[in-house]
Design a protein around this motif. Sequence first.
Motif, mmCIF file in Angstrom:
data_model
loop_
_atom_site.group_PDB
_atom_site.id
_atom_site.type_symbol
_atom_site.label_atom_id
_atom_site.label_comp_id
_atom_site.label_asym_id
_atom_site.label_seq_id
_atom_site.Cartn_x
_atom_site.Cartn_y
_atom_site.Cartn_z
ATOM 1 N N UNK A 166 -27.862 -53.584 -33.756
ATOM 2 C CA UNK A 166 -28.502 -54.617 -32.951
ATOM 3 C C UNK A 166 -29.264 -55.618 -33.810
ATOM 4 N N UNK A 167 -30.034 -55.111 -34.770
ATOM 5 C CA UNK A 167 -30.941 -55.961 -35.534
ATOM 6 C C UNK A 167 -30.208 -57.007 -36.380
ATOM 7 N N UNK A 168 -29.347 -56.559 -37.260
ATOM 8 C CA UNK A 168 -28.675 -57.477 -38.190
ATOM 9 C C UNK A 168 -27.786 -58.486 -37.460
ATOM 10 N N UNK A 169 -26.925 -58.057 -36.531
ATOM 11 C CA UNK A 169 -26.106 -59.064 -35.836
ATOM 12 C C UNK A 169 -26.943 -60.090 -35.057
ATOM 13 N N UNK A 170 -28.057 -59.672 -34.492
ATOM 14 C CA UNK A 170 -28.903 -60.613 -33.755
ATOM 15 C C UNK A 170 -29.477 -61.669 -34.697
ATOM 16 N N UNK A 171 -29.992 -61.225 -35.833
ATOM 17 C CA UNK A 171 -30.575 -62.165 -36.795
ATOM 18 C C UNK A 171 -29.503 -63.109 -37.343
ATOM 19 N N UNK A 172 -28.344 -62.583 -37.686
ATOM 20 C CA UNK A 172 -27.256 -63.439 -38.185
ATOM 21 C C UNK A 172 -26.825 -64.430 -37.105
ATOM 22 N N UNK A 173 -26.715 -63.958 -35.869
ATOM 23 C CA UNK A 173 -26.344 -64.838 -34.767
ATOM 24 C C UNK A 173 -27.360 -65.946 -34.532
ATOM 25 N N UNK A 174 -28.622 -65.658 -34.805
ATOM 26 C CA UNK A 174 -29.673 -66.656 -34.563
ATOM 27 C C UNK A 174 -29.604 -67.844 -35.519
ATOM 28 N N UNK A 206 -21.782 -53.343 -28.856
ATOM 29 C CA UNK A 206 -23.211 -53.562 -29.103
ATOM 30 C C UNK A 206 -23.447 -54.654 -30.138
ATOM 31 N N UNK A 207 -22.723 -54.588 -31.231
ATOM 32 C CA UNK A 207 -22.903 -55.580 -32.303
ATOM 33 C C UNK A 207 -22.512 -56.975 -31.821
ATOM 34 N N UNK A 208 -21.403 -57.081 -31.095
ATOM 35 C CA UNK A 208 -20.956 -58.384 -30.592
ATOM 36 C C UNK A 208 -21.951 -58.949 -29.588
ATOM 37 N N UNK A 209 -22.448 -58.106 -28.718
ATOM 38 C CA UNK A 209 -23.424 -58.549 -27.724
ATOM 39 C C UNK A 209 -24.709 -58.991 -28.398
ATOM 40 N N UNK A 210 -25.129 -58.249 -29.401
ATOM 41 C CA UNK A 210 -26.337 -58.610 -30.135
ATOM 42 C C UNK A 210 -26.150 -59.938 -30.868
ATOM 43 N N UNK A 211 -25.005 -60.108 -31.530
ATOM 44 C CA UNK A 211 -24.720 -61.348 -32.257
ATOM 45 C C UNK A 211 -24.748 -62.544 -31.306
ATOM 46 N N UNK A 217 -14.365 -60.233 -27.679
ATOM 47 C CA UNK A 217 -14.851 -59.091 -28.464
ATOM 48 C C UNK A 217 -15.098 -57.871 -27.581
ATOM 49 N N UNK A 218 -15.548 -58.081 -26.350
ATOM 50 C CA UNK A 218 -15.741 -56.946 -25.441
ATOM 51 C C UNK A 218 -14.409 -56.332 -25.027
ATOM 52 N N UNK A 219 -13.402 -57.167 -24.804
ATOM 53 C CA UNK A 219 -12.064 -56.647 -24.492
ATOM 54 C C UNK A 219 -11.530 -55.838 -25.678
ATOM 55 N N UNK A 220 -11.720 -56.379 -26.882
ATOM 56 C CA UNK A 220 -11.301 -55.661 -28.090
ATOM 57 C C UNK A 220 -12.052 -54.338 -28.223
ATOM 58 N N UNK A 221 -13.342 -54.354 -27.922
ATOM 59 C CA UNK A 221 -14.134 -53.117 -27.985
ATOM 60 C C UNK A 221 -13.629 -52.092 -26.969
ATOM 61 N N UNK A 222 -13.224 -52.559 -25.799
ATOM 62 C CA UNK A 222 -12.649 -51.648 -24.795
ATOM 63 C C UNK A 222 -11.335 -51.053 -25.279
#
Length: 164
Positions: free
Chosen positions: A28-36, A88-93, A74-79
Amino acid sequence: MFIAHLPAGYLGACLLTRRAAAERRHLLFVPFVVGSIFPDADMLYFYLIDQGRHLHHDYWTHLPVFWLAAWGVSLILALILRSRALALAATSFVGGVFLHLLLDTPFAGIRWLYPLSDQSFFLVTVPATRSWWVWSFVVHWTFLFEIVICIAALLLLLMRRRRA
């Protein structure tokens, strides 16, 4: 917004991971910061290829519809892969990207309704008062919001280090 995207991403990531299980925090942390900060990667194109001819907020990296589509894919791919970590990482990003877009909206404008409308939504127009457009933003009163975000992030970082 110029200097506060990364500090705001740090604040958001801290809030997001505050109650997360320890083994999920890095997802959660790293993808969110990178996405920001990621939408401003378009500044490379802005300066190196476009030569500043178009407002960089008109590029795909600042279009909410693009990020919603990318998140959906990305959610379809995760499914398909049965990967909760990817979801989780995609949603956070994408959450970090939307924080970036929200921070850009009041003073620089974002095309929230694209492709239905080309209108940029913003609250305050920062007039071009300096020869280099960046200085027009830095000396405008709205820059105080960035300073507050930076100070808040620095204080949180110092408090967290002191506790560790």
